[in-house]
Scaffold this active site. Structure first.
Site, PDB file in Angstrom:
ATOM      1  N   LYS A  34       0.824  -1.219   0.000  1.00 19.05           N
ATOM      2  CA  LYS A  34       0.000   0.000   0.000  1.00 19.05           C
ATOM      3  C   LYS A  34       0.855   1.264   0.000  1.00 19.05           C
ATOM      4  O   LYS A  34       0.460   2.267  -0.588  1.00 19.05           O
ATOM      5  CB  LYS A  34      -0.974  -0.005   1.179  1.00 19.05           C
ATOM      6  CG  LYS A  34      -2.064  -1.051   1.001  1.00 19.05           C
ATOM      7  CD  LYS A  34      -3.295  -0.782   1.829  1.00 19.05           C
ATOM      8  CE  LYS A  34      -4.389  -1.779   1.434  1.00 19.05           C
ATOM      9  NZ  LYS A  34      -5.611  -1.650   2.189  1.00 19.05           N
ATOM     10  N   LYS A  92     -10.603  -2.840  -3.852  1.00 17.81           N
ATOM     11  CA  LYS A  92     -11.388  -1.591  -3.977  1.00 17.81           C
ATOM     12  C   LYS A  92     -10.565  -0.504  -4.636  1.00 17.81           C
ATOM     13  O   LYS A  92     -11.089   0.374  -5.299  1.00 17.81           O
ATOM     14  CB  LYS A  92     -11.766  -1.059  -2.598  1.00 17.81           C
ATOM     15  CG  LYS A  92     -12.704  -1.895  -1.796  1.00 17.81           C
ATOM     16  CD  LYS A  92     -12.975  -1.160  -0.474  1.00 17.81           C
ATOM     17  CE  LYS A  92     -13.496  -2.081   0.590  1.00 17.81           C
ATOM     18  NZ  LYS A  92     -12.600  -2.229   1.726  1.00 17.81           N
ATOM     19  N   LYS A 137      -4.778  -9.322  -6.552  1.00 18.30           N
ATOM     20  CA  LYS A 137      -5.999  -9.448  -5.753  1.00 18.30           C
ATOM     21  C   LYS A 137      -7.098  -8.490  -6.257  1.00 18.30           C
ATOM     22  O   LYS A 137      -6.785  -7.355  -6.633  1.00 18.30           O
ATOM     23  CB  LYS A 137      -5.622  -9.091  -4.300  1.00 18.30           C
ATOM     24  CG  LYS A 137      -6.719  -9.216  -3.291  1.00 18.30           C
ATOM     25  CD  LYS A 137      -6.196  -8.851  -1.902  1.00 18.30           C
ATOM     26  CE  LYS A 137      -6.362  -7.384  -1.605  1.00 18.30           C
ATOM     27  NZ  LYS A 137      -7.231  -7.064  -0.487  1.00 18.30           N
TER      28      LYS A 137
HETATM   29  N1  AQP Z   1      -9.825 -10.157  -3.206  1.00 18.50           N
HETATM   30  C1  AQP Z   1     -10.231 -10.649  -2.048  1.00 18.50           C
HETATM   31  N2  AQP Z   1     -10.537 -11.964  -1.928  1.00 18.50           N
HETATM   32  C2  AQP Z   1     -10.966 -12.488  -0.736  1.00 18.50           C
HETATM   33  N3  AQP Z   1     -11.134 -11.733   0.381  1.00 18.50           N
HETATM   34  C3  AQP Z   1     -10.850 -10.421   0.289  1.00 18.50           C
HETATM   35  N4  AQP Z   1     -10.902  -9.416   1.180  1.00 18.50           N
HETATM   36  C4  AQP Z   1     -10.510  -8.255   0.594  1.00 18.50           C
HETATM   37  N5  AQP Z   1     -10.189  -8.469  -0.680  1.00 18.50           N
HETATM   38  C5  AQP Z   1     -10.389  -9.807  -0.911  1.00 18.50           C
HETATM   39  C6  AQP Z   1     -11.333  -9.580   2.565  1.00 18.50           C
HETATM   40  O1  AQP Z   1     -12.389  -8.661   2.815  1.00 18.50           O
HETATM   41  C7  AQP Z   1     -12.335  -8.275   4.179  1.00 18.50           C
HETATM   42  C8  AQP Z   1     -12.444  -6.775   4.287  1.00 18.50           C
HETATM   43  O2  AQP Z   1     -11.356  -6.172   3.637  1.00 18.50           O
HETATM   44  P1  AQP Z   1     -11.066  -4.624   3.916  1.00 18.50           P
HETATM   45  O3  AQP Z   1     -12.005  -3.789   3.173  1.00 18.50           O
HETATM   46  O4  AQP Z   1     -11.068  -4.356   5.345  1.00 18.50           O
HETATM   47  O5  AQP Z   1      -9.600  -4.412   3.454  1.00 18.50           O
HETATM   48  P2  AQP Z   1      -8.743  -4.853   2.232  1.00 18.50           P
HETATM   49  O6  AQP Z   1      -8.283  -6.267   2.397  1.00 18.50           O
HETATM   50  O7  AQP Z   1      -7.687  -3.841   2.137  1.00 18.50           O
HETATM   51  O8  AQP Z   1      -9.772  -4.783   1.026  1.00 18.50           O
HETATM   52  P3  AQP Z   1      -9.608  -4.252  -0.422  1.00 18.50           P
HETATM   53  O9  AQP Z   1     -10.938  -4.296  -1.023  1.00 18.50           O
HETATM   54  O10 AQP Z   1      -8.561  -4.964  -1.170  1.00 18.50           O
HETATM   55  O11 AQP Z   1      -9.213  -2.738  -0.242  1.00 18.50           O
HETATM   56  P4  AQP Z   1      -7.939  -1.978  -0.742  1.00 18.50           P
HETATM   57  O12 AQP Z   1      -8.114  -1.797  -2.193  1.00 18.50           O
HETATM   58  O13 AQP Z   1      -8.015  -0.694   0.018  1.00 18.50           O
HETATM   59  O14 AQP Z   1      -6.745  -2.812  -0.405  1.00 18.50           O
HETATM   60  C9  AQP Z   1     -11.032  -8.830   4.765  1.00 18.50           C
HETATM   61  O15 AQP Z   1     -11.326 -10.001   5.511  1.00 18.50           O
HETATM   62  C10 AQP Z   1     -10.241  -9.194   3.542  1.00 18.50           C
HETATM   63  O16 AQP Z   1      -9.368 -10.280   3.780  1.00 18.50           O
END
Ligand code: AQP
Length: 349
Positions: free
Chosen positions: A120, A215, A212
């Site tokens: 990040k 968002k 992955k």
């Molecule tokens: N691609 C994924 N596959 C499976 N699980 C996922 N999670 C996130 N992406 C995937 C799971 O969703 C939960 C909440 O995630 P979060 O919003 O708290 O944070 P994150 O992992 O940073 O999610 P994003 O969507 O990928 O956001 P950005 O783009 O900001 O990095 C967690 O249990 C996570 O494991």
């Protein structure tokens, strides 16, 4: 060795989702769908982690609305806020208070190994916030302020969970004497177990099967958002990257084919079918046929959630009341734990 009685911890589930924008299929299959299943077997606390939301981007477009949207997704997916606790993190000040203590427990060397920070922060590490760096300490506090024992998460959170266990262990060890003296047993915190289960623990981008689904990916075509309508879902799956080979007839044939593997994994998680069964049906055929079946399945599963989210969001007063009630019930658990932490550390109160 201590003579203190062995502490047993009641099973309790905790997990959270950041209100940082559109929730996607990865969040749903890797986390929220699992949250729904866990409520049949465990007491659960599900949190909209708004303190985490400002770690990567400080000024969020509309944190109130984003918080309501994640809450609406929880409820629309089937989480029962009466049987469980649903709230937003910033209401319960003990999260931040315990995180400070954990900033002093966790070692710099531990945080330096966190791959999510490296991803990040990217190349501009000097400019990343200290909050982004210390994010895993806050995450450990989120879980341990309830002395939660089980944490359903996606694959990407595995390393953070290991850190939470290291923090709990170090706190228990460093304060072992004080914990015993206060009659708090032989361990104050449980070592929380990650629950990384099911066929979609790491849903990948639709544009690149090695990244992955996220968002923050600039391409909206990389993900299916929970708010996408039927036409958008169809278009995104149609355009999803694949290779020129037809689908294999058995799971072994998915090796080294990340895009095909990802689409089959998504189908498996949405349908509850095994990869074997899916490939038995679609193996050898064209991707276009499989993509159409995947679209139909995704629309069938997501359309009711999408409609219910819209209905809930039309009544923000109800969502806010759910979060307020959940916050009060969460505080009632967190406050005595934090008081005990203060006694263990030795703060005068
Ligand atoms: N691609 C994924 N596959 C499976 N699980 C996922 N999670 C996130 N992406 C995937 C799971 O969703 C939960 C909440 O995630 P979060 O919003 O708290 O944070 P994150 O992992 O940073 O999610 P994003 O969507 O990928 O956001 P950005 O783009 O900001 O990095 C967690 O249990 C996570 O494991």
């Amino acid at each position: 060795m201590t003579d203190a009685p062995q502490t047993t911890f009641e099973p309790l589930v905790f997990s959270g989702v950041q209100p940082t924008g559109n929730l996607h299929l990865g969040n749903y299959l890797g986390a929220i769908q699992r949250f729904v299943a866990m409520q049949d077997t465990h007491p659960c606390i599900y949190c909209v982690v708004d303190l985490h939301a400002i770690t990567a981007t400080l000024v969020q477009p509309d944190l109130v609305q984003q918080t309501r949207e994640v809450t609406a997704a929880f409820l629309a997916a089937g989480i029962d806020p009466k049987r469980n606790i649903v709230f937003n993190q910033s209401r319960v000040h003990e999260h931040a208070e315990l995180a400070w203590v954990f900033n002093c427990v966790a070692r710099l060397g531990w945080l330096n190994r966190m791959t999510q920070f490296k991803d990040k922060a990217g190349k501009d590490r000097e400019n990343a916030s200290t909050g982004l760096y210390a994010y895993p300490n806050l995450m450990a506090a989120d879980i341990l302020v309830y002395r939660a024992t089980h944490v359903p998460v996606g694959e990407d959170q595995k390393q953070h969970l290991e850190l939470a266990r290291d923090i709990a262990q170090k706190f228990n060890n460093d304060f072992a004497g004080r914990i015993a003296e206060l009659g708090l047993g032989d361990a104050f915190f449980p070592l929380p177990e990650p629950l990384i289960q099911g066929p979609a623990t790491r849903v990948m981008s639709l544009r690149d099967g090695t990244k992955k689904m996220s968002k923050s990916d600039p391409s909206d075509y990389s993900r299916i958002n929970l708010t996408d309508d039927q036409d958008t879902i169809a278009q995104k799956f149609r355009k999803a990257k694949t290779d020129p080979e037809p689908l294999p007839t058995e799971p072994k044939g998915l090796e080294n084919r990340p895009e095909a593997d990802n689409l089959v994994g998504i189908y498996a998680a949405l349908s509850g079918d095994t990869r074997e069964a899916i490939l038995g049906q679609y193996g050898g055929g064209q991707f276009s046929t499989f993509k159409q079946a995947l679209t139909d399945l995704a629309v069938t599963k997501l359309a009711p959630i999408n409609a219910e989210m819209k209905r809930l969001l039309a009544d923000p007063g109800h969502i806010d009341a759910v979060l307020k009630d959940g916050g009060e019930r969460a505080s009632a658990i967190a406050a005595p734990v934090m008081d005990a932490v203060k006694d263990v550390v030795g703060f005068l109160r």
